[in-house]
Design a protein around this motif. Structure first.
Motif, PDB file in Angstrom:
ATOM      1  N   LEU A 132       0.824  -1.202   0.000  1.00 18.35           N
ATOM      2  CA  LEU A 132       0.000   0.000   0.000  1.00 18.35           C
ATOM      3  C   LEU A 132       0.860   1.254   0.000  1.00 18.35           C
ATOM      4  O   LEU A 132       0.630   2.188  -0.773  1.00 18.35           O
ATOM      5  N   ASP A 136       1.223   3.926  -3.194  1.00 17.31           N
ATOM      6  CA  ASP A 136       0.347   5.064  -2.961  1.00 17.31           C
ATOM      7  C   ASP A 136       0.925   6.098  -2.000  1.00 17.31           C
ATOM      8  O   ASP A 136       1.406   7.142  -2.415  1.00 17.31           O
ATOM      9  N   SER A 137       0.933   5.803  -0.702  1.00 17.84           N
ATOM     10  CA  SER A 137       1.165   6.867   0.269  1.00 17.84           C
ATOM     11  C   SER A 137       2.588   7.384   0.315  1.00 17.84           C
ATOM     12  O   SER A 137       2.828   8.515   0.769  1.00 17.84           O
ATOM     13  N   GLU A 184      -5.358  -0.671  -3.357  1.00 19.53           N
ATOM     14  CA  GLU A 184      -4.838   0.527  -4.017  1.00 19.53           C
ATOM     15  C   GLU A 184      -4.323   0.211  -5.416  1.00 19.53           C
ATOM     16  O   GLU A 184      -4.435   1.028  -6.331  1.00 19.53           O
ATOM     17  N   LYS A 187      -7.268   0.036  -7.577  1.00 20.55           N
ATOM     18  CA  LYS A 187      -7.758   1.404  -7.782  1.00 20.55           C
ATOM     19  C   LYS A 187      -7.143   2.040  -9.023  1.00 20.55           C
ATOM     20  O   LYS A 187      -7.848   2.674  -9.818  1.00 20.55           O
ATOM     21  N   TYR A 188      -5.831   1.866  -9.216  1.00 21.58           N
ATOM     22  CA  TYR A 188      -5.171   2.455 -10.389  1.00 21.58           C
ATOM     23  C   TYR A 188      -5.713   1.876 -11.688  1.00 21.58           C
ATOM     24  O   TYR A 188      -5.862   2.589 -12.686  1.00 21.58           O
ATOM     25  N   CYS A 216       2.050   1.513 -11.188  1.00 26.80           N
ATOM     26  CA  CYS A 216       1.210   2.312 -10.298  1.00 26.80           C
ATOM     27  C   CYS A 216       1.894   3.620  -9.911  1.00 26.80           C
ATOM     28  O   CYS A 216       1.275   4.690  -9.919  1.00 26.80           O
ATOM     29  N   LYS A 220       0.713   7.456 -10.711  1.00 28.77           N
ATOM     30  CA  LYS A 220       0.548   8.480  -9.682  1.00 28.77           C
ATOM     31  C   LYS A 220       1.475   9.656  -9.942  1.00 28.77           C
ATOM     32  O   LYS A 220       1.090  10.819  -9.741  1.00 28.77           O
ATOM     33  N   LEU A 237      -7.562  10.216  -7.301  1.00 33.51           N
ATOM     34  CA  LEU A 237      -6.879   9.194  -6.516  1.00 33.51           C
ATOM     35  C   LEU A 237      -7.638   8.847  -5.244  1.00 33.51           C
ATOM     36  O   LEU A 237      -7.308   7.882  -4.554  1.00 33.51           O
ATOM     37  N   HIS A 241     -12.320   6.449  -1.345  1.00 35.39           N
ATOM     38  CA  HIS A 241     -11.753   6.874  -0.070  1.00 35.39           C
ATOM     39  C   HIS A 241     -12.738   7.626   0.836  1.00 35.39           C
ATOM     40  O   HIS A 241     -12.665   7.502   2.059  1.00 35.39           O
TER      41      HIS A 241
END
Length: 350
Positions: A132, A136-137, A184, A187-188, A216, A220, A237, A241
């Motif tokens: 994750l 993502d983060s 995640e 999600k992309y 991914c 992003k 994005l 959420h």
């Protein structure tokens, strides 16, 4: 190893590959001054990789300290944040020093926010150890802690100097945590890339990790470069959420972030299909892929309960909430939704 260049106001690279943790010291030395490096990690990750990270940093010429806090979303709060700032002050960390975020999304968010605010900003490096965080983060410079009123309500946009994603660290993840990150990844595919979605559909949990993480991150990167401060396209994005954060909140964070986002994406997909905004086939494809990955796609919570939690979401703007609505695989829209219509949107997706 794959390298993705992120040309934001403060440019940096994301490196994805095997055995990169061993090179941490030389990589950090290339983007910061050799001084003090503080490893920030949690009680799950530090016992696994803390010594390796410390040795590499010391071999690279750094004086190393470590700040380790109890693992879990419940630690991403003001108490831990202030404890970290006081720790940095006690070690006389200066503006020429740096922080190393060694861990998942909670570690990265907390470390980034501390770096953004300690001495009005010092360097930090993201070393994601969960899927994750890797996809993502750790990328894009969103840093935050949670408040009692909601998730990520105190934070800053603050880009790292480097993101070093050692895919070997993913092998130590419990299967459930790895699956959490897959939400995640999915999600992309839903947002931008029908080919990625098809790859995931074909391979499920056996997907090519390095290739998929690189894809991914590249997706992003493109979004962040076009909208660094989340005023337009970057809002996409947040697919799943707004409702996902509500699911997390009402569960008192017993439902993990990835699973909550999966539920949020499923609710939005079913709602879109039932309101004629996408085909039932598209909604069914999304639900089937979530199921293939072992991710949840239903919740026992009522629309009213989720609405109350969703109204604390930071994506609310006055009387509207920006929902990301799926039109087709690889095609989603930002839909400003009046707050008084949000409950019916959620209800349609339950």
């Amino acid at each position: 190893m794959n390298t993705i260049k992120v040309d934001t106001a403060s440019a940096y690279e994301v490196k994805v590959g095997k055995k990169l943790l061993n090179t941490l010291g030389e990589e950090v030395a290339a983007v910061t001054k050799r001084g003090t490096a503080v490893i920030v990690s949690d009680s799950n990750v530090f016992p696994l990789y803390g010594n390796m990270a410390q040795k590499s940093l010391e071999d690279g010429g750094f004086t190393v300290f470590s700040f380790v806090f109890p693992a879990g979303e419940s630690s991403k709060n003001g108490t831990t944040y202030l404890a970290l700032l006081n720790f940095l002050a006690s070690k006389q960390v200066t503006r020429s020093d740096c922080l190393i975020a060694l861990g998942g999304g909670v570690v990265g968010d907390l470390t980034g926010f501390a770096a953004a605010t300690y001495l009005r900003g010092i360097a930090y490096i993201q070393v994601p150890t969960t899927l994750l965080a890797a996809v993502d983060s750790s990328v894009g410079g969103k840093t935050a802690i949670d408040l009692d009123a909601g998730k990520n309500l105190a934070g800053a946009f603050y880009q790292p100097r480097l993101v070093l994603c050692d895919t070997d660290t993913l092998t130590s993840l419990p299967q459930d945590i790895f699956i959490d990150g897959c939400a995640e990844v999915i999600k992309y595919g839903i947002l931008y890339d029908a080919e990625l979605f098809a790859h995931l559909k074909q391979h499920a949990l056996e997907f090519d990790r390095e290739a998929v993480i690189t894809r991914c991150v590249s997706l992003k990167r493109d979004v962040v470069m076009a909208d660094e401060f989340d005023r337009g396209e970057r809002m996409k994005l947040n697919l799943g959420h707004t409702i996902g954060h509500a699911v997390e909140a009402v569960s008192n964070f017993t439902v993990s972030h990835g699973k909550a986002v999966a539920i949020g994406m499923a609710i939005i997909a079913r709602s879109a299909a039932r309101n004629g905004l996408c085909s039932k086939e598209t909604s069914d494809e999304i639900i089937a892929l979530l199921e293939a990955f072992g991710l949840p796609y239903n919740t026992a919570e009522t629309a009213g309960t989720l609405l109350c939690a969703a109204l604390s979401d930071k994506k609310r703007a006055g009387g509207t909430v920006n929902l990301i609505i799926t039109k087709a695989i690889g095609d989603c829209d930002i839909c400003p939704t009046p707050v008084n219509e949000l409950e019916s949107v959620i209800e349609a997706g339950l």
